[in-house]
Design an enzyme around this catalytic site. Structure first.
Site, PDB file in Angstrom:
ATOM      1  N   SER A 153       0.834  -1.196   0.000  1.00 56.38           N
ATOM      2  CA  SER A 153       0.000   0.000   0.000  1.00 56.38           C
ATOM      3  C   SER A 153       0.867   1.244   0.000  1.00 56.38           C
ATOM      4  CB  SER A 153      -0.906   0.004   1.239  1.00 56.38           C
ATOM      5  OG  SER A 153      -1.610   1.214   1.349  1.00 56.38           O
TER       6      SER A 153
ATOM      7  N   GLU B 186       0.822   5.715 -13.529  1.00 55.35           N
ATOM      8  CA  GLU B 186       2.106   6.325 -13.189  1.00 55.35           C
ATOM      9  C   GLU B 186       3.140   6.079 -14.289  1.00 55.35           C
ATOM     10  OE1 GLU B 186       3.481   5.907  -9.032  1.00 55.35           O
ATOM     11  OE2 GLU B 186       1.656   4.733  -8.729  1.00 55.35           O
TER      12      GLU B 186
ATOM     13  N   THR C 164      -1.519  10.759  -4.901  1.00 52.72           N
ATOM     14  CA  THR C 164      -0.947  11.997  -5.418  1.00 52.72           C
ATOM     15  C   THR C 164      -2.020  12.922  -5.976  1.00 52.72           C
ATOM     16  OG1 THR C 164      -0.536  11.076  -7.626  1.00 52.72           O
ATOM     17  CG2 THR C 164       1.212  10.827  -5.992  1.00 52.72           C
TER      18      THR C 164
ATOM     19  N   ARG D 131       0.221   8.851   7.122  1.00 51.42           N
ATOM     20  CA  ARG D 131      -0.368  10.103   6.664  1.00 51.42           C
ATOM     21  C   ARG D 131      -1.622  10.396   7.479  1.00 51.42           C
ATOM     22  NH1 ARG D 131       0.585   8.204   1.070  1.00 51.42           N
ATOM     23  NH2 ARG D 131      -1.601   7.638   0.991  1.00 51.42           N
TER      24      ARG D 131
END
Length: 390
Positions: free
Chosen positions: A152, A259, A279, A359
């Site tokens: 992840s 990506e 992102t 995060r």
């Protein structure tokens, strides 16, 4: 109770939280699922279920209990064979059961891109033990990148300079694997100029693209992103062409995060996620319709901006993550007023527990140009303080 659609969300992190908000704005009824209670998306959803996404029996039971119009995975670690069975029985899996199966593991999506679709990728090999890792480097050379086929947000990834670093990289990858597959991908390190995420939306009227998103990683995980990333028109065209090929092959409707590594005008396929991308948090401020809005629209069969008549545009904006630095089940946040004083926006994810490098929130900022936006986002993130309890 009236609603436009019932959505079963599999995984309830910060990306799922924003998706729930977008879907509910369109009248959806959302059941958020995760392995732990009070996950971020659960706090916004209409209902919740707590179970491991790798527990096939409980996954099927949740689907049969709620009979959703759409099953929307938010994480990679899911019992995908059950999703395939459910799709065969008539349920709609987003974007498709095949897409979730192929992208759950980096080996499957890489083989599809390189061997079946002919996309440009780095050299790579797979390994299930340290001996195979060492053998793989004879093909890829050094430096190389070692990462789990399933993890992840970049966890378990290491760039290795020489043979002395292989054992530690293997151990780190194994420790950060998700699911039940002890397998890594060993790939050639690409000496790229920069890397981007190309958010690609497959919808009923075709395929639309967001402006490219640049990003910076540490420890294999995203730390900041910005949009639009400076990129030559020829390189954008190549990235869009490759993204279109792969999402058309995977099928279904929804947003894909594709990506790429970019070196001059050369574009190299890296990875793909069949869902909103971390992102892409920057789109909460950079675009009129965020990646979550676009995903919800595509999933629910609603119009997505036409790529020719109304292409998706972005104003210069950036995101910077707010990280925890320790384990704690008691925490609060300070400094939000200071962080927002210059016009930045703060999103706290509402995670009930902290752990190192997790995060916990994100700062978003615009600017006259990308560098100004990046600077403002970083400064805002630095002003948010996590206060830990006992």
């Amino acid at each position: 109770m009236s609603h436009t659609a019932t959505i079963l969300l599999l995984g309830s992190g910060e990306l799922g939280r924003e998706f729930v908000i977008s879907a509910k704005r369109l009248g959806a009824y959302v059941i958020a699922c995760d392995a732990y209670d009070h996950a971020p998306a659960m706090q916004m959803a209409d209902a919740r279920e707590v179970f491991s996404m790798l527990d096939g029996a409980k996954l099927r039971a949740a689907v049969e209990r709620h009979s959703p119009d759409y099953i929307v995975p938010e994480v990679e670690a899911i019992r995908t064979e059950v999703l395939a069975e459910l799709e065969a029985e008539g349920f709609t899996v987003v974007p498709s059961a095949r897409a979730t199966q192929l992208t759950m593991n980096r080996d499957a999506i890489r083989d599809l891109a390189a061997q079946e679709l002919g996309l440009t990728t780095s050299l790579y090999r797979y390994a299930i033990n340290l001996e195979q890792v060492c053998a793989a480097t004879e093909h890829t050379g050094f430096p190389c990148v070692i990462k789990p086929v399933m993890s992840s947000s970049g966890k378990g990834q290491t760039t290795v300079q020489d043979a002395d670093g292989l054992e530690a990289a293997w151990d780190y990858a194994v420790a950060n694997m998700r699911g039940d597959r002890a397998r890594v991908i060993v790939e050639q390190f690409v000496d790229f100029d920069y890397e981007i995420t190309l958010l690609t939306v497959r919808h009923r009227a075709g395929v639309s693209f967001c402006p490219p998103i640049g990003h910076r990683q540490e420890r294999g995980d995203y730390r900041e992103s910005w949009q639009p990333a400076a990129m030559a028109d020829a390189a954008i065209a190549r990235a869009q062409a490759m993204a279109r090929i792969v999402v058309e092959d995977l099928g279904g409707y929804g947003l894909y995060g594709v990506e790429f590594f970019v070196r001059g005008e050369e574009v190299i396929f890296s990875e793909l996620s069949p869902r909103p991308h971390d992102t892409g948090m920057v789109t909460l401020l950079s675009q009129n319709l965020s990646e979550f809005d676009l995903h919800a629209r595509a999933v629910m069969g609603l119009p997505v901006p036409d790529p020719v008549r109304a292409p998706i545009r972005a104003r210069p904006a950036a995101s910077a993550v707010i990280l925890a630095d320790r384990d704690s089940a008691s925490l609060r946040y300070e400094g939000l007023a200071d962080a927002m004083a210059e016009g930045a926006d703060i999103r706290i994810f509402g995670k009930p527990e902290a752990r190192p490098y997790r995060r916990m929130g994100v700062a978003l900022a615009t600017g006259a140009d990308i560098e100004a936006a990046r600077r403002a986002a970083r400064e805002a993130a630095d002003r948010v303080r996590i206060v830990y309890g006992a």
